[in-house]
Design a protein around this motif. Sequence first.
Motif, PDB file in Angstrom:
ATOM      1  N   ASP A  13     -21.359 -19.613 -10.980  1.00 50.58           N
ATOM      2  CA  ASP A  13     -20.777 -20.946 -11.052  1.00 50.58           C
ATOM      3  C   ASP A  13     -21.150 -21.623 -12.369  1.00 50.58           C
ATOM      4  O   ASP A  13     -22.276 -22.082 -12.552  1.00 50.58           O
ATOM      5  CB  ASP A  13     -21.263 -21.786  -9.868  1.00 50.58           C
ATOM      6  N   GLY A  14     -20.207 -21.688 -13.278  1.00 54.79           N
ATOM      7  CA  GLY A  14     -20.452 -22.312 -14.566  1.00 54.79           C
ATOM      8  C   GLY A  14     -20.641 -23.811 -14.489  1.00 54.79           C
ATOM      9  O   GLY A  14     -21.196 -24.415 -15.411  1.00 54.79           O
ATOM     10  N   ASP A  15     -20.194 -24.459 -13.403  1.00 56.93           N
ATOM     11  CA  ASP A  15     -20.439 -25.892 -13.243  1.00 56.93           C
ATOM     12  C   ASP A  15     -21.917 -26.157 -12.949  1.00 56.93           C
ATOM     13  O   ASP A  15     -22.461 -27.182 -13.371  1.00 56.93           O
ATOM     14  CB  ASP A  15     -19.593 -26.462 -12.098  1.00 56.93           C
ATOM     15  N   LEU A  16     -22.534 -25.255 -12.226  1.00 54.84           N
ATOM     16  CA  LEU A  16     -23.935 -25.434 -11.856  1.00 54.84           C
ATOM     17  C   LEU A  16     -24.867 -24.889 -12.928  1.00 54.84           C
ATOM     18  O   LEU A  16     -25.819 -25.545 -13.347  1.00 54.84           O
ATOM     19  CB  LEU A  16     -24.215 -24.728 -10.526  1.00 54.84           C
ATOM     20  N   ILE A  17     -24.601 -23.653 -13.362  1.00 53.25           N
ATOM     21  CA  ILE A  17     -25.448 -22.995 -14.358  1.00 53.25           C
ATOM     22  C   ILE A  17     -24.541 -22.490 -15.477  1.00 53.25           C
ATOM     23  O   ILE A  17     -24.029 -21.378 -15.410  1.00 53.25           O
ATOM     24  CB  ILE A  17     -26.240 -21.831 -13.736  1.00 53.25           C
ATOM     25  N   PRO A  18     -24.306 -23.303 -16.493  1.00 56.00           N
ATOM     26  CA  PRO A  18     -23.400 -22.880 -17.570  1.00 56.00           C
ATOM     27  C   PRO A  18     -24.045 -21.826 -18.467  1.00 56.00           C
ATOM     28  O   PRO A  18     -25.014 -22.096 -19.161  1.00 56.00           O
ATOM     29  CB  PRO A  18     -23.127 -24.183 -18.334  1.00 56.00           C
ATOM     30  N   LEU A  19     -23.520 -20.608 -18.422  1.00 49.41           N
ATOM     31  CA  LEU A  19     -24.029 -19.514 -19.251  1.00 49.41           C
ATOM     32  C   LEU A  19     -23.034 -19.113 -20.336  1.00 49.41           C
ATOM     33  O   LEU A  19     -23.238 -18.118 -21.032  1.00 49.41           O
ATOM     34  CB  LEU A  19     -24.354 -18.297 -18.373  1.00 49.41           C
ATOM     35  N   GLY A  20     -21.950 -19.864 -20.444  1.00 45.75           N
ATOM     36  CA  GLY A  20     -20.978 -19.609 -21.497  1.00 45.75           C
ATOM     37  C   GLY A  20     -20.264 -18.280 -21.326  1.00 45.75           C
ATOM     38  O   GLY A  20     -19.980 -17.822 -20.212  1.00 45.75           O
ATOM     39  N   ARG A  21     -19.973 -17.640 -22.459  1.00 55.02           N
ATOM     40  CA  ARG A  21     -19.194 -16.392 -22.435  1.00 55.02           C
ATOM     41  C   ARG A  21     -19.942 -15.249 -21.766  1.00 55.02           C
ATOM     42  O   ARG A  21     -19.345 -14.244 -21.383  1.00 55.02           O
ATOM     43  CB  ARG A  21     -18.822 -16.010 -23.864  1.00 55.02           C
ATOM     44  N   LEU A  22     -21.258 -15.405 -21.612  1.00 51.00           N
ATOM     45  CA  LEU A  22     -22.065 -14.346 -20.995  1.00 51.00           C
ATOM     46  C   LEU A  22     -22.207 -14.516 -19.483  1.00 51.00           C
ATOM     47  O   LEU A  22     -22.951 -13.786 -18.853  1.00 51.00           O
ATOM     48  CB  LEU A  22     -23.456 -14.306 -21.641  1.00 51.00           C
ATOM     49  N   GLN A  23     -21.498 -15.498 -18.908  1.00 51.21           N
ATOM     50  CA  GLN A  23     -21.657 -15.791 -17.479  1.00 51.21           C
ATOM     51  C   GLN A  23     -21.411 -14.554 -16.615  1.00 51.21           C
ATOM     52  O   GLN A  23     -22.179 -14.269 -15.697  1.00 51.21           O
ATOM     53  CB  GLN A  23     -20.692 -16.906 -17.065  1.00 51.21           C
ATOM     54  N   SER A  24     -20.339 -13.818 -16.894  1.00 48.41           N
ATOM     55  CA  SER A  24     -19.988 -12.676 -16.041  1.00 48.41           C
ATOM     56  C   SER A  24     -21.001 -11.546 -16.153  1.00 48.41           C
ATOM     57  O   SER A  24     -21.119 -10.716 -15.247  1.00 48.41           O
ATOM     58  CB  SER A  24     -18.592 -12.151 -16.406  1.00 48.41           C
ATOM     59  N   TYR A  25     -21.758 -11.502 -17.243  1.00 49.96           N
ATOM     60  CA  TYR A  25     -22.785 -10.472 -17.406  1.00 49.96           C
ATOM     61  C   TYR A  25     -24.152 -10.958 -16.928  1.00 49.96           C
ATOM     62  O   TYR A  25     -24.822 -10.284 -16.148  1.00 49.96           O
ATOM     63  CB  TYR A  25     -22.886 -10.062 -18.881  1.00 49.96           C
ATOM     64  N   LEU A  26     -24.555 -12.159 -17.390  1.00 48.25           N
ATOM     65  CA  LEU A  26     -25.886 -12.657 -17.046  1.00 48.25           C
ATOM     66  C   LEU A  26     -26.002 -13.046 -15.577  1.00 48.25           C
ATOM     67  O   LEU A  26     -27.044 -12.858 -14.962  1.00 48.25           O
ATOM     68  CB  LEU A  26     -26.230 -13.867 -17.916  1.00 48.25           C
ATOM     69  N   GLY A  27     -24.916 -13.613 -15.000  1.00 46.23           N
ATOM     70  CA  GLY A  27     -24.967 -14.055 -13.609  1.00 46.23           C
ATOM     71  C   GLY A  27     -25.392 -12.956 -12.648  1.00 46.23           C
ATOM     72  O   GLY A  27     -26.385 -13.103 -11.924  1.00 46.23           O
ATOM     73  N   PRO A  28     -24.673 -11.843 -12.577  1.00 42.22           N
ATOM     74  CA  PRO A  28     -25.074 -10.764 -11.674  1.00 42.22           C
ATOM     75  C   PRO A  28     -26.455 -10.190 -11.995  1.00 42.22           C
ATOM     76  O   PRO A  28     -27.206  -9.818 -11.086  1.00 42.22           O
ATOM     77  CB  PRO A  28     -23.980  -9.704 -11.879  1.00 42.22           C
ATOM     78  N   LEU A  29     -26.812 -10.133 -13.279  1.00 47.89           N
ATOM     79  CA  LEU A  29     -28.123  -9.613 -13.667  1.00 47.89           C
ATOM     80  C   LEU A  29     -29.242 -10.487 -13.124  1.00 47.89           C
ATOM     81  O   LEU A  29     -30.208  -9.994 -12.525  1.00 47.89           O
ATOM     82  CB  LEU A  29     -28.205  -9.540 -15.196  1.00 47.89           C
ATOM     83  N   ILE A  30     -29.103 -11.793 -13.306  1.00 46.72           N
ATOM     84  CA  ILE A  30     -30.121 -12.722 -12.801  1.00 46.72           C
ATOM     85  C   ILE A  30     -30.203 -12.641 -11.282  1.00 46.72           C
ATOM     86  O   ILE A  30     -31.295 -12.626 -10.699  1.00 46.72           O
ATOM     87  CB  ILE A  30     -29.811 -14.163 -13.249  1.00 46.72           C
ATOM     88  N   ALA A  31     -29.047 -12.600 -10.617  1.00 45.44           N
ATOM     89  CA  ALA A  31     -29.021 -12.543  -9.152  1.00 45.44           C
ATOM     90  C   ALA A  31     -29.752 -11.312  -8.637  1.00 45.44           C
ATOM     91  O   ALA A  31     -30.568 -11.400  -7.708  1.00 45.44           O
ATOM     92  CB  ALA A  31     -27.585 -12.571  -8.649  1.00 45.44           C
ATOM     93  N   ARG A  32     -29.460 -10.143  -9.225  1.00 46.72           N
ATOM     94  CA  ARG A  32     -30.103  -8.913  -8.758  1.00 46.72           C
ATOM     95  C   ARG A  32     -31.617  -8.953  -8.968  1.00 46.72           C
ATOM     96  O   ARG A  32     -32.391  -8.552  -8.091  1.00 46.72           O
ATOM     97  CB  ARG A  32     -29.510  -7.703  -9.482  1.00 46.72           C
ATOM     98  N   ARG A  33     -32.038  -9.445 -10.129  1.00 49.03           N
ATOM     99  CA  ARG A  33     -33.464  -9.443 -10.429  1.00 49.03           C
ATOM    100  C   ARG A  33     -34.230 -10.454  -9.595  1.00 49.03           C
ATOM    101  O   ARG A  33     -35.417 -10.270  -9.313  1.00 49.03           O
ATOM    102  CB  ARG A  33     -33.683  -9.701 -11.921  1.00 49.03           C
ATOM    103  N   ARG A  34     -33.563 -11.522  -9.189  1.00 47.51           N
ATOM    104  CA  ARG A  34     -34.252 -12.563  -8.414  1.00 47.51           C
ATOM    105  C   ARG A  34     -34.224 -12.332  -6.913  1.00 47.51           C
ATOM    106  O   ARG A  34     -34.988 -12.946  -6.180  1.00 47.51           O
ATOM    107  CB  ARG A  34     -33.631 -13.931  -8.732  1.00 47.51           C
ATOM    108  N   THR A  35     -33.346 -11.459  -6.452  1.00 48.47           N
ATOM    109  CA  THR A  35     -33.156 -11.297  -5.008  1.00 48.47           C
ATOM    110  C   THR A  35     -34.444 -10.981  -4.246  1.00 48.47           C
ATOM    111  O   THR A  35     -34.742 -11.648  -3.241  1.00 48.47           O
ATOM    112  CB  THR A  35     -32.083 -10.236  -4.725  1.00 48.47           C
TER     113      THR A  35
END
Length: 428
Positions: free
Chosen positions: A84-106
């Motif tokens: 969600d770019g409205d909540l956590i704006p990661l810019g053009r890397l959102q589609s890459y960083l989002g899943p990476l952060i989610a997996r590592r934090r799970t």
Amino acid sequence: MSFRSPFAIPRHIWNSAAPSAVRPVARSLVGCTSYQRSRFATAVPPVTQDATGSKGPTAMVFLNMGGPSTTDEVEDFLSRLFADGDLIPLGRLQSYLGPLIARRRTPKIQQQYSDIGGGSPIRKWSEYQCKEMCKLLDKMSPETAPHKPYVAFRYAAPLTETMYEQLFADGFGNGKGGRAVAFTQYPQYSCSTTGSSLNELWKWRNRLEGKRANGEADPAGTIQWSVIDRWPSHPGLIEAFAQNIEAQLKTYPAEKRNEVVLLFSAHSLPMSVVNRGDPYPAEVAATVHAVMQRLGFSNPYRLCWQSKVGPKAWLGAQTSDTVQEYVKRGHTDLILVPVAFTSDHIETLYELDLEVMEEANSPGVKRAESLNGNPVFIQALADLALEHMNKGELCSRQLTLRCQGCTSERCLGQKKFFAGKENEALVL
């Protein structure tokens, strides 16, 4: 403090350092397990548009971020959250960083939910609050009855699209018309919370019964939406907070009671969001001032912010640092007040109860109860909804005003939709 909120980007993602270990929890929350492990689905029987009231039926839809009901749901929850770019704006890397952060934090977040009983109670409380509010509204406003309860979470079940399909199944929309009120359960508006939920609702409305669904700009028989988009100083909300604080103050000796420091805690925001013009800090401050006014300014107080993470600047001072500093100075009697949450979830049950309070290591550091099933609060919800329906407004005038630094076309389109044809020209 070792806790990291699921809202925030962990420092090790930015710094490429190894993630910190999970600190053992010193105590458990007795009595939380049974309701936190359960899933509470609200059965909503079908309705027809010629029901009891001349203006009914009315769908009442609670909007919130949600939370995983079990530890197995954590990764999906985090994946949606970090996408969600409205909540956590990661810019053009959102589609890459989002899943990476989610997996590592799970794994870490799963452990935290396990420590509070195996899952979040937010679905249970949201569905209970909405159902009880609707019971009151049926008596208070028979002309708009029956009032049907729904919950739409942003990152966990029931998701917005699931709620929308349920509306169809229950006789709303799809050529049948009907009225629905989107009721944010974030009392103080932020583009990251209420704004994101409204963007999601607008998206699914367009996909399922709007222009993208059948090619028409405004198809006949669609659901007619209005929005309760903020309510930071509603008298019923303020009264519920004040009564919970007064109840906790009574646990201190009478001679010390007026010296107890009240620490109002709300989820922080990155300063980039604040500097864009987000109204959240001002609206949280309005809630705090109204509560203290109701209490007669009986105690010293401060507003602080929780869940900061990462190297970038966030709104402060942080709750954990504030508690530690005041205890060092000799202010060992403190009451934490979660002022931006309408029910318990991980930020209260884990971060405040099992991090901040335990690290303070002082028996005088306590927390006011969350609103949860508080009847004063539920009556406030009903009063808010009735006032909204009686006014006939589609949204507040504040919703039509974009943040000074807003450049989001999605936000612009959403605000124009909820403002309606009469007021869409106000949205610039």
